[in-house]
Design a protein around this motif. Sequence first.
Motif, PDB file in Angstrom:
ATOM      1  N   ARG A   1       9.259  -5.887  -2.633  1.00  0.00           N
ATOM      2  CA  ARG A   1       9.302  -4.769  -1.693  1.00  0.00           C
ATOM      3  C   ARG A   1       9.840  -5.121  -0.313  1.00  0.00           C
ATOM      4  O   ARG A   1      10.135  -4.217   0.466  1.00  0.00           O
ATOM      5  N   GLN A   2       9.967  -6.398   0.015  1.00  0.00           N
ATOM      6  CA  GLN A   2      10.436  -6.783   1.351  1.00  0.00           C
ATOM      7  C   GLN A   2      11.928  -7.106   1.284  1.00  0.00           C
ATOM      8  O   GLN A   2      12.333  -8.110   0.710  1.00  0.00           O
TER       9      GLN A   2
ATOM     10  N   PHE B   1       9.166   2.755  -3.326  1.00  0.00           N
ATOM     11  CA  PHE B   1       8.208   1.659  -3.244  1.00  0.00           C
ATOM     12  C   PHE B   1       8.603   0.676  -2.150  1.00  0.00           C
ATOM     13  O   PHE B   1       7.750  -0.009  -1.579  1.00  0.00           O
TER      14      PHE B   1
ATOM     15  N   SER C   1       7.630   2.704   1.149  1.00  0.00           N
ATOM     16  CA  SER C   1       6.186   2.813   1.389  1.00  0.00           C
ATOM     17  C   SER C   1       5.459   1.701   0.632  1.00  0.00           C
ATOM     18  O   SER C   1       5.191   1.838  -0.566  1.00  0.00           O
ATOM     19  N   PRO C   2       5.141   0.593   1.286  1.00  0.00           N
ATOM     20  CA  PRO C   2       4.515  -0.543   0.603  1.00  0.00           C
ATOM     21  C   PRO C   2       3.189  -0.226  -0.079  1.00  0.00           C
ATOM     22  O   PRO C   2       2.793  -0.928  -1.007  1.00  0.00           O
ATOM     23  N   SER C   3       2.504   0.828   0.347  1.00  0.00           N
ATOM     24  CA  SER C   3       1.210   1.172  -0.256  1.00  0.00           C
ATOM     25  C   SER C   3       1.338   2.137  -1.434  1.00  0.00           C
ATOM     26  O   SER C   3       0.352   2.437  -2.106  1.00  0.00           O
ATOM     27  N   LEU C   4       2.538   2.617  -1.701  1.00  0.00           N
ATOM     28  CA  LEU C   4       2.743   3.603  -2.770  1.00  0.00           C
ATOM     29  C   LEU C   4       2.470   2.978  -4.140  1.00  0.00           C
ATOM     30  O   LEU C   4       2.933   1.881  -4.430  1.00  0.00           O
ATOM     31  N   GLU C   5       1.745   3.712  -4.975  1.00  0.00           N
ATOM     32  CA  GLU C   5       1.457   3.282  -6.339  1.00  0.00           C
ATOM     33  C   GLU C   5       1.505   4.497  -7.259  1.00  0.00           C
ATOM     34  O   GLU C   5       1.216   5.618  -6.829  1.00  0.00           O
TER      35      GLU C   5
ATOM     36  N   GLN D   1       0.985  13.174  -5.998  1.00  0.00           N
ATOM     37  CA  GLN D   1       1.998  12.497  -5.183  1.00  0.00           C
ATOM     38  C   GLN D   1       3.385  12.919  -5.653  1.00  0.00           C
ATOM     39  O   GLN D   1       3.654  12.930  -6.856  1.00  0.00           O
TER      40      GLN D   1
ATOM     41  N   CYS E   1       6.691  11.332  -0.177  1.00  0.00           N
ATOM     42  CA  CYS E   1       7.433  10.176   0.324  1.00  0.00           C
ATOM     43  C   CYS E   1       8.909  10.361   0.011  1.00  0.00           C
ATOM     44  O   CYS E   1       9.268  10.866  -1.066  1.00  0.00           O
TER      45      CYS E   1
END
Length: 357
Positions: free
Chosen positions: A27-28, A125, A128-132, A269, A298
């Motif tokens: 994700r980074q 993803f 938004s790093p917290s998206l699941e 979501q 998102c």
Amino acid sequence: MPPPGWLTLGIETSCDETAVSVVRDGRQVLSSIVASQIPEHQKFGGVVPEVASRQHVETITQVIDEALREAEVTLEQIHQVAVTYGPGLVGALLVGVAAAKALAYGRRLPLNGVNHIEGHLFANFIQSPSLEPPLLALIVSGGHTHLVHMKHYGVYEVLGKTRDDAAGEAFDKVARVLGLGYPGGPLIDAAARQGDPRAIDFPRAVVTDHPWDFSFSGLKSAVLNHVNTERMKGRDVQVADVAASFQQAVVDVLVNKTLDCSVTNGIKQVVLSGGVAANSLLRQTLADRCREQGIAFCAPELALCTDNGAMIACVGYYDYCMGVRSRWNLNAVAGLSIGERNEQWFFRDELFPSGEC
């Protein structure tokens, strides 16, 4: 799970952009280089497959080198290679697949073939790093218009799709009719800001046998008929009003079907992705309507809406987490569907149980 600091090299060549990215831990984004071919194709009013393939061949090595340079890593530090193998233009796809296979084989790295439609979904993803999951994805681009229920990583159910033209394809064709040029999406968006979206009552198609499927061919024909009628009567075509009215019709259909699908299926979501996700009216309208319904929303930043290597690296990372690997006979598939995987080209590494991510 791969160890922390895992570096994935993502390669995307499905259409008219040669894109390579280095992504850490899925994700980074450390680098994202895109060599656009738009100037090459503008003179033809659209993408010419043979020209696209040749451009990919000429630029792929340079783009890979630049992505590594921007990320400040060497090829020796890369842990995995991910590449789009479909859907898209088969000649263009083959360039990326061949480059990825050569790199992975030469460095003895894991290879992961990635579905381009999944890539667009996974851009969220990165955003938004917290998206699941679970979530509902509206994927809109030049070749695809899908409503996809992502139940878990790698587990999808297509709840709606286009019966004819994709939304982005309709934007390109209408822009051509109005003499705006190519690519049509941003040009229609810009022209529409100066027009009245209620000036012309263009149709909103209803697919009676499946409420969440899309159809834009009738709308495209209605725009063409309106423009031809105005010209036959010797009247000037009000380009801004036509663009605004057409855009409003597309957005109404996309948003209404997405919200109905989300509410009906109890999916809390919604994510937006694909090239048309850059459309300002669509982004704002869908965000507003989701907020009104209490649905989390998102959308990726604009750079992640169009084709890029980061989204491919992200999918590749999560496939790797689930133990999915590509064999060396991986090939390009022009008409690949989301969730489809040819088992002759993939295997599962039992050391990485499915669902571990």
